[in-house]
Design an enzyme around this catalytic site. Structure first.
Site, PDB file in Angstrom:
ATOM      1  N   LYS A 184       0.828  -1.267  -0.057  1.00 15.55           N
ATOM      2  CA  LYS A 184      -0.035  -0.008  -0.083  1.00 15.55           C
ATOM      3  C   LYS A 184       1.138   1.078  -0.027  1.00 15.55           C
ATOM      4  CE  LYS A 184      -4.585   0.875   0.619  1.00 15.55           C
ATOM      5  NZ  LYS A 184      -5.741  -0.128   0.180  1.00 15.55           N
TER       6      LYS A 184
HETATM    7  P1  NAD Z   1     -12.959   7.503  -2.378  1.00 18.08           P
HETATM    8  O1  NAD Z   1     -12.142   8.496  -2.412  1.00 18.08           O
HETATM    9  O2  NAD Z   1     -13.360   7.140  -3.883  1.00 18.08           O
HETATM   10  O3  NAD Z   1     -14.405   7.977  -1.502  1.00 18.08           O
HETATM   11  C1  NAD Z   1     -14.044   8.273  -0.191  1.00 18.08           C
HETATM   12  C2  NAD Z   1     -15.390   8.477   0.433  1.00 18.08           C
HETATM   13  O4  NAD Z   1     -15.295   8.750   2.050  1.00 18.08           O
HETATM   14  C3  NAD Z   1     -15.931  10.001   0.163  1.00 18.08           C
HETATM   15  O5  NAD Z   1     -17.287   9.831  -0.229  1.00 18.08           O
HETATM   16  C4  NAD Z   1     -15.264  10.664   1.049  1.00 18.08           C
HETATM   17  O6  NAD Z   1     -16.482  12.048   1.115  1.00 18.08           O
HETATM   18  C5  NAD Z   1     -15.620  10.023   2.141  1.00 18.08           C
HETATM   19  N1  NAD Z   1     -14.908  10.525   3.349  1.00 18.08           N
HETATM   20  C6  NAD Z   1     -13.725  10.854   3.481  1.00 18.08           C
HETATM   21  N2  NAD Z   1     -13.344  11.432   4.793  1.00 18.08           N
HETATM   22  C7  NAD Z   1     -14.368  11.121   5.406  1.00 18.08           C
HETATM   23  C8  NAD Z   1     -14.716  11.508   7.008  1.00 18.08           C
HETATM   24  N3  NAD Z   1     -13.905  11.747   7.685  1.00 18.08           N
HETATM   25  N4  NAD Z   1     -16.005  11.164   7.337  1.00 18.08           N
HETATM   26  C9  NAD Z   1     -16.804  10.582   6.489  1.00 18.08           C
HETATM   27  N5  NAD Z   1     -16.831  10.480   5.159  1.00 18.08           N
HETATM   28  C10 NAD Z   1     -15.315  10.832   4.671  1.00 18.08           C
HETATM   29  O7  NAD Z   1     -12.483   6.148  -1.933  1.00 18.08           O
HETATM   30  P2  NAD Z   1     -12.832   4.741  -2.226  1.00 18.08           P
HETATM   31  O8  NAD Z   1     -12.211   3.967  -3.185  1.00 18.08           O
HETATM   32  O9  NAD Z   1     -14.433   4.553  -2.393  1.00 18.08           O
HETATM   33  O10 NAD Z   1     -12.523   3.887  -0.796  1.00 18.08           O
HETATM   34  C11 NAD Z   1     -13.325   4.125   0.250  1.00 18.08           C
HETATM   35  C12 NAD Z   1     -12.836   3.070   1.486  1.00 18.08           C
HETATM   36  O11 NAD Z   1     -12.876   1.626   0.827  1.00 18.08           O
HETATM   37  C13 NAD Z   1     -11.204   3.251   2.054  1.00 18.08           C
HETATM   38  O12 NAD Z   1     -11.174   2.729   3.307  1.00 18.08           O
HETATM   39  C14 NAD Z   1     -10.360   2.441   1.011  1.00 18.08           C
HETATM   40  O13 NAD Z   1      -9.432   1.667   1.501  1.00 18.08           O
HETATM   41  C15 NAD Z   1     -11.490   0.928   0.987  1.00 18.08           C
HETATM   42  N6  NAD Z   1     -11.320   0.337  -0.461  1.00 18.08           N
HETATM   43  C16 NAD Z   1     -11.249   0.749  -1.453  1.00 18.08           C
HETATM   44  C17 NAD Z   1     -11.187  -0.026  -2.635  1.00 18.08           C
HETATM   45  C18 NAD Z   1     -11.184   0.380  -4.310  1.00 18.08           C
HETATM   46  O14 NAD Z   1     -11.286  -0.596  -5.095  1.00 18.08           O
HETATM   47  N7  NAD Z   1     -11.402   1.682  -4.294  1.00 18.08           N
HETATM   48  C19 NAD Z   1     -11.042  -1.521  -2.508  1.00 18.08           C
HETATM   49  C20 NAD Z   1     -10.949  -1.989  -1.173  1.00 18.08           C
HETATM   50  C21 NAD Z   1     -10.957  -1.065  -0.080  1.00 18.08           C
END
Ligand code: NAD
Length: 516
Positions: A184
């Protein structure tokens, strides 16, 4: 001791609580339960490599909005006529990037570095300077294959955080049965505070430095918070620049646009996986997702796709919280309309706030909404012990990585709230990343239906193994085989998932041995 001597002396190692030690609590619990081989334990307890490096980039000139108070002294300033409005790039925080020759040839009136735009706003002209950003790549373990894991662009990142997230990837790739290890990384940056071309320059420079450390058979990044397919495209270009066999490098990053070698279904894959797990959870109880209600935190890639798919399955979304606020509609939120609201060009923050189909509520009230399940899909550590005490849901399905603190885990367990842990619930992303990587290697292209069929099979099979471990119910069916993994006693779901991961990783060390 003389002060200089004390200064030169390394401080004694103190055991202290960090994100990493918190994240590793479950590792130690599962390792104790299965009597993990001591040397394997040492191998897994700390990452293989922890890289920290710096990326510099030249920023563009920008206009910083003045407060009403600051603007008073410039009230008589003539309005600057902008002849090329396309060159003005408005950022979420109200700053404006001056691209190309945005103001050149215009009727510009500047006083002490300040000007007034036709929109009525007063701005300070800030000349673009070079800036340095801290960057990371942690490579946790490669016993099962190349390091694999996302790239995060966020203000609050640290070595500690990336250590925790890279270890999670080691467990997740083992659970998803994809031939990868865990990694990561990312940059300490708020991407919303930079223009498109600035982010491009920063990303290219990041990949320029990262290139020595990764490769399609060494370490394969993907999108995470704050990054997306566009960022992956830039990383790909920078990695392949000047290479003779460019076609062999396409698998160096996953999560690419389908037009440049990405997989059908990858963008939605993590949310899709969350939905498959929830579907399987209810199916196992003879129930259905249809008619269930849920609350959601995070409406980015994972949250919005999970919401869309669960909505299609017949579930009702009651409330969503994101970085900027929370919205609620007791009759159910129209997910398609909420997505359209996010994509409205006027919605610069791309926030759920301001959505006409729901009312604004306080974030603290989100947790107390009665619903069947909660999907946290934002950042880690959001479900604290205090939040867990308040929750009025019966199931938490972790779309985000590490959203539940160890203390909250204990509270949820005590309160009988079920849990689908992150390392299976959000494994859909890395599973389809693996399909993308294979398609790149084989120069193939699979249809979305095939990708989703494989994904559903992979996630449900492994989720059933985890449930069997948890219930101590070893079974061998046409679909799955949990007999090698059950440990003779019942354990909670998170521990069961970790047991599955550790047994699969341990097998590699025990059968292949250790390189000297
Ligand atoms: P993203 O950047 O597309 O979206 C993040 C979301 O979280 C946004 O809506 C943002 O407004 C919100 N957010 C940020 N800070 C916040 C806070 N303090 N309080 C409330 N909401 C908040 O990110 P993503 O790719 O959707 O990832 C989201 C989670 O899923 C992360 O933990 C990431 O590690 C995990 N994840 C993502 C993937 C992927 O394929 N993108 C895969 C596995 C896990």
């Amino acid at each position: 001791m003389a002060p200089q001597e004390a200064f030169m002396r390394a401080p004694e190692q103190q055991p202290r609580r960090t994100l990493y030690t918190d994240a590793m609590e479950i590792f130690h619990r599962a390792a104790d339960l299965i009597g993990l081989d001591p040397r394997v334990r040492l191998e897994l307890e700390e990452p293989d490599y922890e890289h920290i490096f710096y990326v510099t980039a030249k920023l563009k000139d920008r206009l910083k909005p003045l407060s009403a108070e600051e603007a008073k002294q410039f009230g008589d300033l003539a309005v600057t006529q902008v002849r090329n409005p396309d060159g003005l790039e408005l950022l979420a925080d109200g700053q404006i990037i001056l691209n190309g020759k945005a103001l050149l040839g215009s009727d510009v009136t500047v006083r002490r570095g300040h000007l007034r735009l036709p929109n009525g706003g007063f701005y300070q002209l800030v000349p673009g300077e070079s800036q340095r950003f801290k960057a990371y790549r942690v490579q946790h373990n490669q016993a099962r294959g190349p390091y694999k894991g996302g790239i995060r662009y966020h203000r609050e990142v640290s070595l500690d955080l990336f250590k925790a997230l890279s270890a999670e990837m080691t467990w997740k790739t083992a659970i998803a049965e994809v031939p990868f290890g865990g990694g990561k990384g990312g940059i300490q940056i708020d991407p919303r505070a930079y223009g498109k071309e600035e982010l491009e320059a920063i990303t290219l420079r990041f990949m320029y430095k990262l290139k020595n450390l990764i490769g399609p058979n060494v370490d394969i990044p993907a999108p995470d918070v704050g990054t997306n397919g566009n960022i992956m495209a830039l990383m790909l270009r920078q990695y392949m620049d000047g290479e003779r066999e460019r076609h062999n490098s396409r698998g160096v990053v996953t999560g690419k646009d389908v037009k440049i070698g990405g997989s059908e279904g990858r963008t939605a894959a993590t949310g899709q996986g969350v939905a498959y797990c929830i579907e399987d959870f209810y199916e196992d109880r003879g129930e259905s997702v249809k008619g269930k209600s849920f609350i959601l935190q995070g409406f980015g890639n994972v949250g919005s796709h999970a919401a869309q798919i669960l909505h299609k399955m017949g579930a009702r979304l009651l409330a969503v919280n994101d970085a900027d606020g929370t919205v609620f509609n007791g009759d159910g939120i129209d997910v398609a309309a909420l997505i359209a609201h996010l994509n409205d060009p006027k919605n610069l923050k791309r926030s759920v706030l301001g959505f006409a189909g729901a009312q604004k509520i306080e974030k603290k009230d989100l947790w107390e909404i009665p619903a069947d399940f909660l999907v946290p899909a934002a950042l880690g550590g959001e479900i604290t012990g205090e939040v867990a005490e308040k929750l009025k849901v019966k199931l938490v399905a972790e779309g985000a990585n590490g959203p539940t603190t160890p203390e909250a885990d204990r509270v949820l367990e005590k309160r009988g709230i079920d849990m689908i842990p992150d390392i299976i619930a959000n494994a859909g992303g890395v599973t389809v990343s693996y399909y993308e990587w294979i398609q790149n290697k084989r120069m193939e292209r699979w249809p979305e239906s095939e990708v989703n069929k494989k994904l559903e099979h992979a996630l449900k099979r492994n989720y059933r193994i985890i449930r069997d471990i948890s219930r101590n119910q070893p079974r061998r069916t046409d679909f799955h085989d949990s007999t090698p993994y059950c440990i003779g006693r019942e354990v909670d779901a998170r521990c069961a998932a970790m047991i599955l991961a550790l047994k699969r990783i341990e097998a590699h060390y025990l059968l292949e041995g250790f390189s000297q």
